[in-house]
Design a protein around this motif. Structure first.
Motif, PDB file in Angstrom:
ATOM      1  N   ALA A   8       0.881  -1.191   0.000  1.00  0.00           N
ATOM      2  CA  ALA A   8       0.000   0.000   0.000  1.00  0.00           C
ATOM      3  C   ALA A   8       0.904   1.222   0.000  1.00  0.00           C
ATOM      4  O   ALA A   8       1.025   1.951   0.984  1.00  0.00           O
ATOM      5  N   THR A  10       2.928   4.741  -1.813  1.00  0.00           N
ATOM      6  CA  THR A  10       2.594   6.024  -2.433  1.00  0.00           C
ATOM      7  C   THR A  10       2.462   5.880  -3.944  1.00  0.00           C
ATOM      8  O   THR A  10       1.526   6.418  -4.544  1.00  0.00           O
ATOM      9  N   ILE A  11       3.368   5.138  -4.550  1.00  0.00           N
ATOM     10  CA  ILE A  11       3.297   5.032  -6.018  1.00  0.00           C
ATOM     11  C   ILE A  11       2.098   4.196  -6.472  1.00  0.00           C
ATOM     12  O   ILE A  11       1.465   4.494  -7.486  1.00  0.00           O
ATOM     13  N   SER A  32      -1.047  -5.693   2.174  1.00  0.00           N
ATOM     14  CA  SER A  32      -0.194  -4.814   2.966  1.00  0.00           C
ATOM     15  C   SER A  32       0.245  -5.536   4.230  1.00  0.00           C
ATOM     16  O   SER A  32      -0.372  -6.523   4.635  1.00  0.00           O
ATOM     17  N   GLY A  33       1.285  -5.030   4.869  1.00  0.00           N
ATOM     18  CA  GLY A  33       1.671  -5.539   6.176  1.00  0.00           C
ATOM     19  C   GLY A  33       0.701  -5.098   7.262  1.00  0.00           C
ATOM     20  O   GLY A  33       0.732  -5.619   8.381  1.00  0.00           O
ATOM     21  N   ARG A  37      -4.060  -0.305   6.853  1.00  0.00           N
ATOM     22  CA  ARG A  37      -3.575   0.406   5.665  1.00  0.00           C
ATOM     23  C   ARG A  37      -4.184  -0.192   4.401  1.00  0.00           C
ATOM     24  O   ARG A  37      -4.557   0.523   3.477  1.00  0.00           O
ATOM     25  N   ASN A  71      12.041  -2.159  -0.710  1.00  0.00           N
ATOM     26  CA  ASN A  71      12.867  -2.916  -1.648  1.00  0.00           C
ATOM     27  C   ASN A  71      13.248  -4.324  -1.186  1.00  0.00           C
ATOM     28  O   ASN A  71      13.399  -5.223  -2.007  1.00  0.00           O
ATOM     29  N   LYS A  92      11.450  -1.084  -9.187  1.00  0.00           N
ATOM     30  CA  LYS A  92      12.897  -1.030  -9.070  1.00  0.00           C
ATOM     31  C   LYS A  92      13.253  -0.654  -7.652  1.00  0.00           C
ATOM     32  O   LYS A  92      12.421  -0.002  -7.008  1.00  0.00           O
ATOM     33  N   ASN A 118       9.429  -1.763 -13.410  1.00  0.00           N
ATOM     34  CA  ASN A 118       8.707  -0.507 -13.642  1.00  0.00           C
ATOM     35  C   ASN A 118       9.663   0.683 -13.797  1.00  0.00           C
ATOM     36  O   ASN A 118       9.616   1.641 -13.031  1.00  0.00           O
ATOM     37  N   TRP A 160      11.807   5.307   5.100  1.00  0.00           N
ATOM     38  CA  TRP A 160      12.794   4.236   4.933  1.00  0.00           C
ATOM     39  C   TRP A 160      13.882   4.598   3.910  1.00  0.00           C
ATOM     40  O   TRP A 160      15.016   4.142   4.040  1.00  0.00           O
ATOM     41  N   ARG A 161      13.554   5.419   2.910  1.00  0.00           N
ATOM     42  CA  ARG A 161      14.544   5.766   1.882  1.00  0.00           C
ATOM     43  C   ARG A 161      15.790   6.438   2.465  1.00  0.00           C
ATOM     44  O   ARG A 161      16.872   6.327   1.909  1.00  0.00           O
ATOM     45  N   TYR A 280       3.444   6.090 -16.821  1.00  0.00           N
ATOM     46  CA  TYR A 280       3.076   4.815 -16.180  1.00  0.00           C
ATOM     47  C   TYR A 280       1.989   4.104 -16.976  1.00  0.00           C
ATOM     48  O   TYR A 280       1.976   2.872 -17.059  1.00  0.00           O
TER      49      TYR A 280
END
Ligand code: NDP
Length: 331
Positions: A8, A10-11, A32-33, A37, A71, A92, A118, A160-161, A280
């Protein structure tokens, strides 16, 4: 096409649900985890909400799976979807390691399912116009490429990024992979070796948020790539410099169908137009055609493996300070 969305994210919530709808598809499941969500996502976009991926994969009406989790989850989730016989469009970077990506690519081939990455930029009208100029020989033999992909990471994505290496955080995994795919798309060749330096310039907490690297190509062309999460005003761009001319493209390393392209030769400067289709939706369309047995995805699994291989080499080069060969795991 009825889709199971894994993550779930953002993209998924924005561009990808929009692309699925634009291509006549529906959301069958959102995995989703977090059940809350998933339900929240399903309330906006339809589909059944679950935390159990196996339930979605067991649904025979689901033809395709889109994976946009963090990822480190791409590998196990894609392997499960492939084993269930679903066509898979994976975000990716395909995986945390090139070896994992190789296992994914081989598993999809053995199972006979479509497996795609993608990478949206090769679906942009701007990049297709640039590639047409290069392929038509308008700038001659390419000497060098400069990729400017230093942006400011929006606050909503500063999770997380910028703080979780175990989830595949860092600008190299996030943006260098896109630059590698874009350069491969335009030049039709794979980087051989790289040198790189990465740093933390304001956002990274345990991961790099900025990186500069130089890649050598089999043709002898040199590529300079700059990625960052901390550059609020730099804008993006890509430049190709050849023996007969240059292509200067501004604001084209982006998710939107925007930007400006200029061709510069001894005859002067020429603005180049391009189609403004959604990136997309275009990518999803190619994926659906491939699933139907017509053509190949815009970026397939091997493309995703190779962009990851370049990023892995950049990371290693930045860590060791050494010129590093790009290892494509036999692909
Ligand atoms: P997000 O951070 O929005 O989502 C990633 C995961 O984080 C989700 O799958 C979800 O986990 C979890 N999550 C989302 N919101 C919350 C929240 N409020 N609290 C706790 N956890 C949350 O990531 P992105 O959408 O930016 O990226 C997802 C993937 O897509 C990445 O692999 C990224 O590289 C790729 N990406 C690709 C782009 C492209 O153009 N090709 C552009 C942007 C991203 P759960 O799975 O449990 O639901």
């Amino acid at each position: 096409m009825r889709w199971a969305l894994i993550g779930a994210s953002t993209i998924a919530d924005g561009p990808m649900v929009g692309a699925i709808r634009a291509q006549g598809g529906t959301v069958g499941w959102i995995v989703s985890g977090s059940q809350a969500r998933a339900q929240d996502f399903a309330a906006r976009h339809g589909g059944q909400a679950t935390t159990e991926m196996d339930r979605a994969l067991a649904d025979p009406t689901v033809g395709a799976v889109y994976i946009s989790s963090t990822n480190e989850k791409h590998f196990p989730q894609a392997m499960a979807a492939i084993a269930a016989g679903k066509a898979v469009l994976c975000e990716k970077p395909l995986a945390m390691t090139v070896d994992q990506a190789a296992i994914m690519v081989r598993a999809a081939a053995d199972k006979g399912v479509t497996f795609a990455t993608n990478h949206h930029l090769r679906c942009a009208g701007s990049h297709r116009a640039i590639k047409a100029l290069i392929d038509a020989g308008r700038i001659g033999r390419i000497l060098s490429v400069r990729v400017h992909h230093a942006v400011f990471l929006p606050p909503v994505l500063q999770g997380w990024r910028i703080s979780a290496p175990e989830a595949g955080g860092g600008v190299i995994a996030d943006i260098t992979v896109h630059d590698a795919d874009t350069v491969r798309f335009h030049l039709g060749e794979d980087p051989v070796a790289v040198v790189a330096q990465a740093t933390v310039s304001g956002l990274g907490q345990g991961v790099e948020d900025s990186c500069m690297s130089v890649w050598s190509m089999p043709s002898g062309a040199q590529v300079f790539a700059h990625e960052s999460f901390t550059h609020a005003h730099a804008g993006t761009g890509i430049e190709f410099h050849g023996t007969e001319g240059s292509i200067l493209a501004r604001n084209v390393m982006t998710q939107r169908p925007v930007g400006e392209i200029e061709l510069v030769t001894s005859r002067g400067r020429e603005a180049i137009g391009f189609a403004a289709a959604d990136l997309y939706t275009t990518g999803l369309g190619a994926f659906l055609e491939a699933v139907a047995g017509r053509g190949r995805p815009a970026a397939d699994g091997v493309d995703g493996l190779k962009s990851l291989a370049v990023a892995a080499a950049v990371r290693q080069a930045a860590t060791t300070g050494l010129r590093t060969q790009v290892a494509y795991a036999g692909f």
